[in-house]
Motif scaffolding. Structure first.
Motif, PDB file in Angstrom:
ATOM      1  N   ASN A  10       0.820  -1.224   0.000  1.00  0.00           N
ATOM      2  CA  ASN A  10       0.000   0.000   0.000  1.00  0.00           C
ATOM      3  C   ASN A  10       0.852   1.272   0.000  1.00  0.00           C
ATOM      4  OD1 ASN A  10      -2.484  -1.393   0.084  1.00  0.00           O
ATOM      5  ND2 ASN A  10      -2.299  -1.673   2.302  1.00  0.00           N
ATOM      6  N   PRO A  11       1.641   1.481  -1.023  1.00  0.00           N
ATOM      7  CA  PRO A  11       2.526   2.662  -1.040  1.00  0.00           C
ATOM      8  C   PRO A  11       1.741   3.970  -0.976  1.00  0.00           C
ATOM      9  CG  PRO A  11       2.352   1.691  -3.229  1.00  0.00           C
ATOM     10  CD  PRO A  11       1.684   0.737  -2.289  1.00  0.00           C
ATOM     11  N   LYS A  12       2.291   4.913  -0.243  1.00  0.00           N
ATOM     12  CA  LYS A  12       1.644   6.226  -0.108  1.00  0.00           C
ATOM     13  C   LYS A  12       2.102   7.197  -1.184  1.00  0.00           C
ATOM     14  CE  LYS A  12      -0.590   5.077   3.613  1.00  0.00           C
ATOM     15  NZ  LYS A  12      -2.064   4.888   3.547  1.00  0.00           N
ATOM     16  N   THR A  13       3.307   6.943  -1.725  1.00  0.00           N
ATOM     17  CA  THR A  13       3.841   7.824  -2.771  1.00  0.00           C
ATOM     18  C   THR A  13       4.410   6.995  -3.911  1.00  0.00           C
ATOM     19  OG1 THR A  13       6.026   7.924  -1.728  1.00  0.00           O
ATOM     20  CG2 THR A  13       4.444   9.649  -1.119  1.00  0.00           C
ATOM     21  N   VAL A  14       4.505   7.619  -5.078  1.00  0.00           N
ATOM     22  CA  VAL A  14       5.173   7.021  -6.227  1.00  0.00           C
ATOM     23  C   VAL A  14       6.215   8.013  -6.733  1.00  0.00           C
ATOM     24  CG1 VAL A  14       3.243   5.568  -6.933  1.00  0.00           C
ATOM     25  CG2 VAL A  14       3.387   7.906  -7.797  1.00  0.00           C
ATOM     26  N   ILE A  15       7.120   7.505  -7.546  1.00  0.00           N
ATOM     27  CA  ILE A  15       8.190   8.335  -8.106  1.00  0.00           C
ATOM     28  C   ILE A  15       8.037   8.377  -9.624  1.00  0.00           C
ATOM     29  CG2 ILE A  15      10.679   8.693  -8.294  1.00  0.00           C
ATOM     30  CD1 ILE A  15       9.647   8.871  -5.439  1.00  0.00           C
ATOM     31  N   LEU A  16       7.854   9.571 -10.167  1.00  0.00           N
ATOM     32  CA  LEU A  16       7.796   9.778 -11.617  1.00  0.00           C
ATOM     33  C   LEU A  16       9.165  10.264 -12.081  1.00  0.00           C
ATOM     34  CD1 LEU A  16       4.359  11.595 -11.658  1.00  0.00           C
ATOM     35  CD2 LEU A  16       4.797   9.483 -12.887  1.00  0.00           C
ATOM     36  N   ILE A  17       9.794   9.527 -12.995  1.00  0.00           N
ATOM     37  CA  ILE A  17      11.157   9.900 -13.385  1.00  0.00           C
ATOM     38  C   ILE A  17      11.198  10.744 -14.659  1.00  0.00           C
ATOM     39  CG2 ILE A  17      12.119   7.872 -12.250  1.00  0.00           C
ATOM     40  CD1 ILE A  17      12.519   6.636 -15.009  1.00  0.00           C
ATOM     41  N   GLY A  18      10.043  11.000 -15.270  1.00  0.00           N
ATOM     42  CA  GLY A  18      10.026  11.803 -16.492  1.00  0.00           C
ATOM     43  C   GLY A  18      10.189  10.933 -17.719  1.00  0.00           C
ATOM     44  N   ILE A  19      11.202  11.214 -18.511  1.00  0.00           N
ATOM     45  CA  ILE A  19      11.456  10.451 -19.740  1.00  0.00           C
ATOM     46  C   ILE A  19      12.718   9.623 -19.534  1.00  0.00           C
ATOM     47  CG2 ILE A  19      11.820  10.585 -22.233  1.00  0.00           C
ATOM     48  CD1 ILE A  19      10.478  13.304 -22.209  1.00  0.00           C
ATOM     49  N   PRO A  20      12.573   8.307 -19.287  1.00  0.00           N
ATOM     50  CA  PRO A  20      13.761   7.479 -19.022  1.00  0.00           C
ATOM     51  C   PRO A  20      14.721   7.471 -20.201  1.00  0.00           C
ATOM     52  CG  PRO A  20      11.819   6.114 -19.434  1.00  0.00           C
ATOM     53  CD  PRO A  20      11.332   7.522 -19.314  1.00  0.00           C
ATOM     54  N   GLY A  21      16.002   7.631 -19.883  1.00  0.00           N
ATOM     55  CA  GLY A  21      17.011   7.687 -20.925  1.00  0.00           C
ATOM     56  C   GLY A  21      17.330   9.094 -21.372  1.00  0.00           C
ATOM     57  N   LEU A  22      16.454  10.029 -21.018  1.00  0.00           N
ATOM     58  CA  LEU A  22      16.686  11.437 -21.390  1.00  0.00           C
ATOM     59  C   LEU A  22      16.718  12.342 -20.161  1.00  0.00           C
ATOM     60  CD1 LEU A  22      14.349  11.746 -24.539  1.00  0.00           C
ATOM     61  CD2 LEU A  22      16.811  11.355 -24.499  1.00  0.00           C
ATOM     62  N   ASP A  97      -2.525   8.607  -4.195  1.00  0.00           N
ATOM     63  CA  ASP A  97      -3.903   9.017  -4.477  1.00  0.00           C
ATOM     64  C   ASP A  97      -3.936  10.165  -5.487  1.00  0.00           C
ATOM     65  OD1 ASP A  97      -4.938   7.117  -2.790  1.00  0.00           O
ATOM     66  OD2 ASP A  97      -5.173   8.463  -1.077  1.00  0.00           O
ATOM     67  N   ALA A  98      -2.955  11.074  -5.398  1.00  0.00           N
ATOM     68  CA  ALA A  98      -2.872  12.164  -6.373  1.00  0.00           C
ATOM     69  C   ALA A  98      -2.548  11.609  -7.755  1.00  0.00           C
ATOM     70  CB  ALA A  98      -1.814  13.177  -5.952  1.00  0.00           C
ATOM     71  N   CYS A  99      -1.720  10.557  -7.802  1.00  0.00           N
ATOM     72  CA  CYS A  99      -1.392   9.887  -9.071  1.00  0.00           C
ATOM     73  C   CYS A  99      -2.645   9.288  -9.695  1.00  0.00           C
ATOM     74  CB  CYS A  99      -0.341   8.813  -8.816  1.00  0.00           C
ATOM     75  SG  CYS A  99       0.121   7.854 -10.279  1.00  0.00           S
TER      76      CYS A  99
END
Length: 315
Positions: A10-22, A97-99
């Motif tokens: 039940n993760p509370k946060t996630v990590i968005l890395i943008g464009i992988p490789g760039l 939840d925001a995701c």
């Protein structure tokens, strides 16, 4: 930024890395994306104001166009702030939840745009194939009912996506290789059985995009058949010219939509290519739509010219 080899409950946060490789050039990539968003915001706001204030544009086609512009504005607002925060400020984390909320609005607004394009195709079909009954069929009440039907269909179908994701508890990673929260990108994080999520995602895509695409094609087959039977060449060209703006927007939306959809599920393109193109798919049409209609629609072009002349004379 790689994923950690462990499970998350039940993760509370996630990590968005943008464009992988760039990641090393994301700061600079943010500037053209910001420019596209700015054009989309200004163009669609301007379009809505013109349609609202110009009584001659209070017709079904332009009312649908105003709804399309409002939908495009919503897409830009849903995507751009977090995406640019990732690119420029390294703001990678996002509440789970925001995701899911962002995911809902992005896919719901995509579905809304598809439905409005179908409504615009129906408008052109009635205008060309049954012009004498145009005013009696496309009444203000009927327009409101069509927009509400599109909104309710999209909200109900897309609204189940985050509900199904919320029932998942164990995730193999919290790192999303994307610049925004997209359904399949989140599904791939799960360490549980996600067949229901994948199957329902396919169902939603075909129930909205596939259904709309089929009926838009049917509308234009009937339109082209009716236009081909017109006796004069000038009449055929005039009738076809009323459809060109919609055809351009329809093609740009569906070609990019299906490329993004199928490459994510079945394709073997590199991650940065897919994510870069899927971001373009969401941001470029909102920027192009007001330009296409502004160039091709005489009434809008005249109104813009009048505003520019008034501003010039007042200086």
């Amino acid at each position: 930024m790689g994923s950690i080899n462990m499970s998350y409950l039940n993760p509370k946060t996630v990590i968005l890395i943008g464009i992988p490789g760039l990641e090393h050039v994301q700061f600079w990539i943010g500037f053209p994306f910001f420019s596209v968003c700015l054009v989309a915001l200004l163009g669609n706001v301007f379009l809505i104001i013109i349609i609202a204030t110009e009584r001659g544009l209070h017709q079904p086609m332009y009312i649908f166009l105003a709804v399309l512009a409002a939908t495009d504005l919503g897409l830009c607002v849903a995507i751009a702030p977090k995406m640019l925060a990732i690119f420029w400020f390294g703001s990678y984390s996002m509440a789970f939840d925001a995701c899911l909320t962002q995911l809902f609005f992005i896919h719901a607004l995509q579905g809304m745009e598809s439905g409005i394009l179908l409504a615009m195709a129906f408008d052109r079909y009635i205008a060309i194939c049954d012009p004498l009954r145009y005013a009696s069929i496309l009444t203000p009440l009927f327009l409101v009912q069509m927009v509400l039907m599109v909104a309710i269909r999209t909200t109900v179908l897309v609204g189940i996506l985050p509900i199904l994701l919320k029932r998942l508890q164990i995730f193999q990673s919290v790192v999303i290789a994307h610049s925004y929260c997209e359904h399949m990108a989140v599904v791939k994080l799960a360490a549980e059985d996600v067949h229901i999520n994948k199957s329902y995602g396919l169902f939603v895509a075909f129930a909205i995009l596939g259904f709309d695409l089929i009926f838009v094609f049917i509308s234009y087959i009937l339109i082209f058949r009716a236009v081909s039977h017109l006796p004069q060449k000038e009449a055929r060209l005039k009738a076809f010219n009323t459809c060109t703006s919609h055809i351009v927007i329809f093609l740009e939306f569906y070609i990019l939509a299906f490329f993004s959809f199928f490459s994510h599920r079945f394709g073997h393109v590199s991650p940065y290519t897919h994510i870069f193109l899927s971001t373009i798919y969401l941001l470029v049409p909102p920027a192009l739509n007001p330009i296409v209609y502004g160039v091709k629609t005489t009434e809008i072009r005249k109104r813009v010219a009048q505003i520019c002349i008034l501003k010039h004379n007042s200086q």
